[in-house]
Design an enzyme around this catalytic site. Structure first.
Site, PDB file in Angstrom:
ATOM      1  N   TYR A 215       0.825  -1.221   0.000  1.00 46.63           N
ATOM      2  CA  TYR A 215       0.000   0.000   0.000  1.00 46.63           C
ATOM      3  C   TYR A 215       0.854   1.265   0.000  1.00 46.63           C
ATOM      4  O   TYR A 215       0.701   2.121  -0.892  1.00 46.63           O
ATOM      5  CB  TYR A 215      -0.973  -0.030   1.181  1.00 46.63           C
TER       6      TYR A 215
ATOM      7  N   LYS B  82       1.110   3.873  -3.222  1.00 52.19           N
ATOM      8  CA  LYS B  82       0.628   5.235  -2.988  1.00 52.19           C
ATOM      9  C   LYS B  82       1.749   6.255  -3.192  1.00 52.19           C
ATOM     10  O   LYS B  82       1.503   7.388  -3.634  1.00 52.19           O
ATOM     11  CB  LYS B  82       0.040   5.366  -1.591  1.00 52.19           C
TER      12      LYS B  82
END
Length: 342
Positions: free
Chosen positions: A152, A156
């Protein structure tokens, strides 16, 4: 006198149409409500429609972030894109996170440019600066992570870099990094803490004196609206967004549990042991056909044990951001809301 910017010429008004990706999620829904209250025409791109929002006049595009045709449709006639949607979680296949968070963001940027959108506000995360160490008073000068045990933050970070690199006079872009969004109707953070506590699975990781920033969902929505309104001052930059009141994480959790009649967390585990358990869990989830997320990962261990609080100077200066709802006020309201829910 300097020439007016594109945003000054075409800046938001009561009639400026907006697109909110992930508009049925926790933050996205609050943002949609605030935009509707301003009288703005709102389009939402989400995996599922929300009848209550549709009844208020929201236009829905039901699709995933990797549906490029749907993204083009969603961006038609839009002035501002609030890109809130993402694939979140601490575990999973990197390709799945990359498809949603990187390729989806890239396609959305292209669609926004193609249709003449003027502003692109990207919801990022403080974990894009993960470095394996505690973050005490961290500011935006920290480099984006390129090594992290969770896909993640990695994806991102790539998405944020591309959003900021896309800033131009035609399409102004900005990235916001809200940390641990919470508040009434939170479907993620607080329910997970309560569920784990009720099962007796919560452990204080490390010394239990780590200070952590959080942000109330209404304050996070404020920051997004302020970023749009002040885009000429903040374009091309990223900003941490928190309540500006770091709490002792485990004291705050135990206060919440006690107020709700639950047993406070007392059992402890050293960070090194939690990290070792996390590494073993990760290995098992890679090899075996196990569902869901591991109960512990190296990333979770670090997040639960180390300081994570941030300097708000940049957001205050460029966005005019000032948290409206304090930690104390929001916690009282949250406890009352949870008690009312039974």
């Amino acid at each position: 006198m300097p020439a007016p910017s594109a945003f000054q010429l075409f800046g938001p008004s009561a009639l400026s149409p907006v697109l909110v990706t992930g508009g049925t999620g926790f933050l996205g829904r609050r943002l949609v409500g605030r935009l509707l209250a301003q009288g703005r025409p709102v389009t939402v791109l989400a995996r599922r429609a929300a009848p209550d929002l549709a009844a208020r006049g929201v236009r829905f595009i039901t699709a995933a972030l990797d549906d490029t045709a749907a993204l083009r449709d969603a961006c038609a006639g839009i002035h501002t894109v609030f890109h809130v949607a993402a694939k979140v979680g601490v575990w999973g296949r990197y390709d799945d996170f990359h498809r949603a968070n990187v390729l989806g963001t890239r396609a959305l940027l292209a669609s926004a440019r193609a249709h003449g959108a003027r502003v692109f506000v990207h919801t990022s995360t403080p974990s894009v600066v993960y470095n394996g160490r505690g973050l005490a008073g961290a500011d935006e000068s920290l480099p984006l992570t390129t090594r992290c045990p969770s896909p993640y933050p990695l994806t991102k970070a790539v998405a944020e870099r591309e959003v900021l690199a896309a800033d131009s006079p035609a399409l102004r872009t900005v990235a916001l990094r809200p940390h641990l969004i919470w508040g009434d109707d939170d479907p993620h953070l607080i329910p997970r803490v309560l569920a784990q506590a009720r099962r007796g699975r919560l452990r204080i990781v490390g010394r239990g004196r780590n200070r952590v920033d959080m942000v109330h969902v209404e304050n996070a929505a404020d920051a997004h609206l302020l970023a749009e309104a002040n885009i000429d001052r903040c374009a091309g930059r990223a900003y941490f967004v928190t309540n500006g009141e770091p709490v002792l994480l485990w004291d705050w959790i135990n206060h919440l549990l006690t107020a709700l009649g639950e047993k406070p967390v007392a059992r402890r585990i050293p960070l090194c042991a939690a990290s070792a358990i996390g590494a073993c869990c990760e290995a098992a989830w890679r090899v075996l056909p196990l569902r869901g997320e591991p109960p512990m990962t190296r990333f979770i261990a670090a997040e639960l044990a180390k300081d994570h609080w941030f300097d708000l100077s940049a957001a205050r200066r460029d966005l005019g951001y000032e948290p409206r709802i304090s930690m104390a006020e929001g916690t009282v309201a949250l406890i009352a809301h949870l008690k009312n829910q039974g």
